[in-house]
Design a protein around this motif. Structure first.
Motif, PDB file in Angstrom:
ATOM      1  N   PRO A   1      37.185   1.463 -79.844  1.00  0.00           N
ATOM      2  CA  PRO A   1      36.776   2.060 -81.115  1.00  0.00           C
ATOM      3  C   PRO A   1      35.374   1.643 -81.559  1.00  0.00           C
ATOM      4  N   GLY A   2      34.693   2.586 -82.170  1.00  0.00           N
ATOM      5  CA  GLY A   2      33.368   2.331 -82.701  1.00  0.00           C
ATOM      6  C   GLY A   2      32.883   3.564 -83.437  1.00  0.00           C
ATOM      7  N   LEU A   3      32.016   3.379 -84.400  1.00  0.00           N
ATOM      8  CA  LEU A   3      31.498   4.518 -85.155  1.00  0.00           C
ATOM      9  C   LEU A   3      30.345   5.206 -84.435  1.00  0.00           C
ATOM     10  N   THR A   4      29.426   4.424 -83.906  1.00  0.00           N
ATOM     11  CA  THR A   4      28.278   5.012 -83.209  1.00  0.00           C
ATOM     12  C   THR A   4      28.679   5.525 -81.832  1.00  0.00           C
ATOM     13  N   ARG A   5      29.437   4.710 -81.098  1.00  0.00           N
ATOM     14  CA  ARG A   5      29.955   5.099 -79.778  1.00  0.00           C
ATOM     15  C   ARG A   5      31.415   4.696 -79.695  1.00  0.00           C
ATOM     16  N   CYS A   6      32.290   5.659 -79.504  1.00  0.00           N
ATOM     17  CA  CYS A   6      33.722   5.400 -79.332  1.00  0.00           C
ATOM     18  C   CYS A   6      34.089   5.756 -77.900  1.00  0.00           C
ATOM     19  N   GLY A   7      34.364   4.737 -77.096  1.00  0.00           N
ATOM     20  CA  GLY A   7      34.697   4.979 -75.701  1.00  0.00           C
ATOM     21  C   GLY A   7      36.102   5.538 -75.546  1.00  0.00           C
ATOM     22  N   VAL A   8      36.248   6.526 -74.667  1.00  0.00           N
ATOM     23  CA  VAL A   8      37.565   7.097 -74.369  1.00  0.00           C
ATOM     24  C   VAL A   8      37.725   7.190 -72.853  1.00  0.00           C
ATOM     25  N   GLY A   9      38.873   6.747 -72.358  1.00  0.00           N
ATOM     26  CA  GLY A   9      39.123   6.793 -70.927  1.00  0.00           C
ATOM     27  C   GLY A   9      40.586   7.069 -70.651  1.00  0.00           C
ATOM     28  N   VAL A  10      40.852   7.949 -69.706  1.00  0.00           N
ATOM     29  CA  VAL A  10      42.229   8.303 -69.350  1.00  0.00           C
ATOM     30  C   VAL A  10      42.457   7.963 -67.884  1.00  0.00           C
ATOM     31  N   VAL A  11      43.563   7.262 -67.609  1.00  0.00           N
ATOM     32  CA  VAL A  11      43.914   6.908 -66.235  1.00  0.00           C
ATOM     33  C   VAL A  11      45.376   7.249 -65.965  1.00  0.00           C
ATOM     34  N   ASP A  12      45.655   7.548 -64.715  1.00  0.00           N
ATOM     35  CA  ASP A  12      47.033   7.680 -64.231  1.00  0.00           C
ATOM     36  C   ASP A  12      47.347   6.439 -63.415  1.00  0.00           C
TER      37      ASP A  12
END
Length: 199
Positions: free
Chosen positions: A12-23
């Motif tokens: 989480p972050g306001l300027t940059r919010c990282g998102v990653g999806v893995v199986d």
């Protein structure tokens, strides 16, 4: 055969919010599904920035249909403004997960680092390098927020996902190294306690 567990990790972050999806399958083999960063302009109103973060997370959920969501737990920092923005983005992420009917969990940075590198105080470069190795990528994910999101997703999947019955208990090499380090630490603490008691 059990389907892989699909986890959305969020840094989480306001300027940059990282998102990653893995199986992650029963053998703990992980595959990259999606990685990215939701960005918001620094000069926008707080409400607008939070709405942008929410929209970005919703889009990822709609496109990739994760089974669970994992968010990095907010921890104290010297910069109050930064930690407030992180906490607000974290709250938005947990809200979106609840709205989507997805189980959500939070993990501390040290838990995440230990899960993917075997060392709870690893630096960002070490995390990025291990993520590239685990997911068989040609290069570490950039920026660091994206790699952190993938690390959070992997941490959650390895802690809660289905485990294939193996002699190693279904643990990854990094997890085995971390478990051994914890055992050594406990043994060392017990030995010091025994020495003090004997004096």
């Amino acid at each position: 055969m059990t389907s892989p567990l699909r986890v959305l990790g969020i840094d989480p972050g306001l300027t940059r919010c990282g998102v990653g999806v893995v199986d992650v399958d029963r053998s703990r083999r992980a595959t990259l599904v999606h990685v990215g960063v939701v960005r918001t302009p620094l000069d926008a109103d707080l409400s607008v920035r939070l709405a942008a973060v929410a929209a970005g997370i919703r889009t990822v959920i709609e496109e990739h249909r994760p089974d669970a969501v994992a968010v990095e737990r907010v921890f104290a920092q010297h910069n109050v403004q930064t930690v407030m923005g992180t906490a607000q983005a974290s709250g938005v992420a947990l809200l979106i997960a609840a709205e989507a009917g997805l189980p959500a969990a939070t993990h501390t940075p040290s838990e995440v680092k230990a899960a993917v590198t075997g060392y709870g105080s690893a630096d960002k470069k070490q995390v990025q390098s291990m993520i590239a190795r685990i997911l068989r990528l040609d290069a570490p994910p950039q920026p660091a927020d994206a790699a952190d999101a993938l690390a959070i997703a992997l941490c959650h999947a390895w802690r809660t996902g289905p485990v294939a019955p193996t002699a190693e208990g279904g643990m990854t090499p990094a997890q085995r190294a971390w478990a051994q380090a914890e055992r050594n630490s406990r043994t060392s603490r017990v030995a010091r306690t025994d020495v003090r008691a004997a004096r």
